[in-house]
Design a protein around this motif. Structure first.
Motif, short mmCIF file in Angstrom:
data_model
loop_
_atom_site.label_atom_id
_atom_site.label_comp_id
_atom_site.label_asym_id
_atom_site.label_seq_id
_atom_site.Cartn_x
_atom_site.Cartn_y
_atom_site.Cartn_z
N ASN A 138 11.60 7.77 0.04
CA ASN A 138 11.57 6.32 0.08
C ASN A 138 11.74 5.82 1.51
O ASN A 138 11.68 6.61 2.46
N GLU A 139 11.96 4.52 1.68
CA GLU A 139 12.07 3.95 3.01
C GLU A 139 13.36 4.34 3.73
O GLU A 139 13.48 4.12 4.93
N TYR A 140 14.30 4.93 3.02
CA TYR A 140 15.49 5.49 3.64
C TYR A 140 15.27 6.95 4.04
O TYR A 140 16.20 7.60 4.51
N ASP A 141 14.07 7.47 3.81
CA ASP A 141 13.72 8.87 4.03
C ASP A 141 14.56 9.78 3.14
O ASP A 141 14.94 10.88 3.53
N GLU A 142 14.86 9.29 1.93
CA GLU A 142 15.58 10.06 0.93
C GLU A 142 14.70 10.24 -0.30
O GLU A 142 13.82 9.41 -0.56
N LEU A 143 14.95 11.31 -1.04
CA LEU A 143 14.22 11.51 -2.28
C LEU A 143 14.76 10.55 -3.34
O LEU A 143 15.96 10.52 -3.62
N LEU A 203 12.26 -2.43 1.93
CA LEU A 203 13.23 -1.88 1.00
C LEU A 203 13.25 -2.62 -0.33
O LEU A 203 13.92 -2.19 -1.27
N HIS A 204 12.53 -3.75 -0.40
CA HIS A 204 12.60 -4.60 -1.58
C HIS A 204 11.21 -4.99 -2.10
O HIS A 204 11.07 -5.99 -2.79
N VAL A 232 0.87 -1.18 0.00
CA VAL A 232 0.00 0.00 0.00
C VAL A 232 0.90 1.23 0.00
O VAL A 232 1.76 1.37 0.87
N ILE A 233 0.75 2.10 -0.98
CA ILE A 233 1.59 3.30 -1.07
C ILE A 233 1.11 4.33 -0.05
O ILE A 233 -0.05 4.75 -0.09
N GLN A 234 2.00 4.69 0.84
CA GLN A 234 1.65 5.63 1.90
C GLN A 234 1.15 6.95 1.32
O GLN A 234 1.78 7.54 0.44
N GLY A 235 0.00 7.40 1.79
CA GLY A 235 -0.54 8.67 1.35
C GLY A 235 -1.56 8.57 0.23
O GLY A 235 -2.30 9.52 -0.01
N LEU A 236 -1.64 7.43 -0.45
CA LEU A 236 -2.59 7.29 -1.55
C LEU A 236 -3.90 6.68 -1.11
O LEU A 236 -4.90 6.84 -1.77
N ARG A 237 -3.87 5.93 -0.03
CA ARG A 237 -5.10 5.33 0.47
C ARG A 237 -5.34 5.83 1.89
O ARG A 237 -4.78 5.33 2.85
N GLN A 238 -6.13 6.87 2.00
CA GLN A 238 -6.35 7.52 3.28
C GLN A 238 -7.60 6.97 3.96
O GLN A 238 -8.40 6.25 3.38
N SER A 262 6.62 3.60 1.72
CA SER A 262 6.80 4.99 1.29
C SER A 262 6.67 5.12 -0.23
O SER A 262 7.12 4.24 -0.98
N PRO A 263 6.10 6.22 -0.71
CA PRO A 263 5.87 6.38 -2.16
C PRO A 263 7.15 6.38 -2.98
O PRO A 263 7.14 5.98 -4.14
N GLY A 264 8.28 6.81 -2.38
CA GLY A 264 9.53 6.86 -3.11
C GLY A 264 10.11 5.50 -3.47
O GLY A 264 11.09 5.42 -4.21
N GLU A 265 9.49 4.42 -2.99
CA GLU A 265 9.90 3.09 -3.40
C GLU A 265 9.34 2.73 -4.78
O GLU A 265 9.81 1.78 -5.41
#
Length: 433
Positions: A180-185, A307-308, A141-147, A170-173
């Motif tokens: 992403n899950e590293y809290d990086e863009l 992460l995978h 589930v992409i965080q933020g897309l299903r509220q 996280s959506p950045g995955e």
């Protein structure tokens, strides 16, 4: 094309058709989209899934797409440059115009009309792959897309309980340019001629922002071999190999109890089935999603697995050719980092004979070296364990990496008319010669 605005609008306004268009690295360059030196495309995408180095990493050689009658044998050995995925309602007119097949090598993939069906114990038609198993479960589930629905917890959260968060990623995955899950863009490549249009700079450029990478494979399934195996060993052994019941329910769960997809994906292995007595450690679903089993504890394992993750969109296909029926799955996985997501899963989990010290391969994906690691499958339970010999049930035919651009990038590609005309001219000349 369907943008995020259209998806939001679809909750109240019906959408009759949608198209997704993705390009290989060679496809982009042929259309005049040249990567910048400062922000190039990632190496896996540039080299392609069918390159020699990727073939070594993935332990297979996906270069034989079927359907394109290039050499008179129904097999296309060249790379695929453009992928178009079309969805239309039944009897709706296709939004894609006719393609000149004298100029372009076209591979058409149609859904198996029997893939959506109702089997015993189910109340409605659901997606099943060629071996008969329920397909399309265990999606992140992409965080933020299903509220939440504004009233309380959503139905999915209520059904899955606290384990719902195991699937939130996280959506950045999956989407370039987001956290992403590293809290990086997630890194975004750039192409020559792309302008920022006065907007704030983004690390790595903005051309790939809102885009993603697709790992695509055409996987043929030997249904006759699997049916013979099932007749010999029984449905229970086949379900052990898959890791789920035919209906999609986890092994050991009451098959007669109605279950939503959200509830059917709310389970862990470490506490309930650490040794694999119910769901063997080498089963397909434990290899592609180990859940809470590979870290030092539950939470670190779940964090590591996130992460995978892949956003998978598999579609069963059926092809009739010369009186022969071929079936398989057109596998499409959406991810933002091909190395860390698709390739990691394929190399370290699925095709790794040393996965959790099993000395065996995935029962459905194929052996990386059948001479060294015979095709076998262990089922703990007896004092010495139970083991069955396996046939090869699947074969990867064609495969490729594609960039799925956002709307702005797609408009830029289409707007590059001179490059488009030049590319079409080159293809036409090559076809004539």
């Amino acid at each position: 094309m369907v943008s995020a605005a259209h998806v939001k609008e679809s909750r109240t306004t019906h959408i009759h058709s949608a198209i997704a268009i993705a390009f290989s690295f060679s496809g982009l360059t042929r259309l005049g989209c040249m990567e910048t030196r400062e922000h190039p495309f990632p190496t896996p995408f540039r080299s392609g899934m069918g390159s020699d180095v990727r073939a070594l990493l993935l332990r297979d050689n996906p270069r034989k797409w079927r359907w394109a009658d290039v050499d008179g044998d129904g097999i296309a050995r060249g790379p695929v440059h453009v992928l178009i995925a079309e969805w239309t309602e039944k009897d709706a007119e296709s939004p894609i115009s006719d393609v000149d097949e004298k100029v372009f090598c076209v591979i058409r993939v149609e859904n198996d009309p029997c893939s959506f069906r109702k089997i015993e114990g189910e109340t409605e038609e659901k997606l099943h792959e060629a071996f008969g198993f329920r397909d399309g479960l265990a999606q992140p589930v992409i965080q933020g897309l299903r509220q939440d629905d504004g009233v309380g917890l959503s139905k999915a959260k209520a059904e899955a309980g606290p384990l719902y968060e195991d699937r939130v990623v996280s959506p950045g995955e999956f989407i370039l340019g987001y956290r992403n899950e590293y809290d990086e863009l997630a890194y975004c490549p750039n192409v020559e001629g792309w302008t920022e249009s006065g907007r704030a700079k983004h690390p790595g450029g903005r051309f790939a922002l809102n885009g993603s990478y697709l790992a695509v494979r055409q996987i043929e399934q030997d249904v006759a071999a699997f049916d013979a195996f099932r007749a010999l060993h029984g449905k229970e052994v086949c379900e052990k190999m898959m890791g789920r019941q035919v209906t999609g329910l986890p092994l050991g769960w009451d098959p007669n109890k109605p279950m939503s997809d959200s509830k059917a994906d709310a389970f862990r292995f470490r506490v309930e089935d650490a040794n694999g007595f119910t769901c063997p450690k080498g089963s397909h679903i434990r290899r592609v999603n180990p859940r809470d089993t590979l870290g030092v504890d539950v939470q670190s394992s779940i964090k590591s697995t996130k992460l995978h993750r892949l956003l998978r969109r598999g579609r069963p296909y059926r092809e009739e050719s010369n009186g022969e029926t071929r079936k398989g799955i057109f596998f499409i996985a959406c991810n933002a980092d091909l190395e860390r997501q698709f390739e990691f899963i394929q190399q370290r989990w699925v095709r790794n004979p040393s996965f959790v010290n099993l000395h065996a391969d995935d029962p459905f994906v194929g052996s990386s070296d059948p001479k060294t690691f015979p095709k076998s499958f262990s089922m703990p339970g007896l004092a010495s364990g139970e083991e069955v010999s396996l046939a090869t049930f699947t074969a990867t035919l064609g495969g490729g990496y594609f960039f799925l651009p956002g709307i702005a990038a797609l408009n830029f590609i289409v707007g590059n008319e001179s490059a488009l005309k030049s590319a079409a001219s080159e293809v036409a000349e090559a076809a004539v010669s």
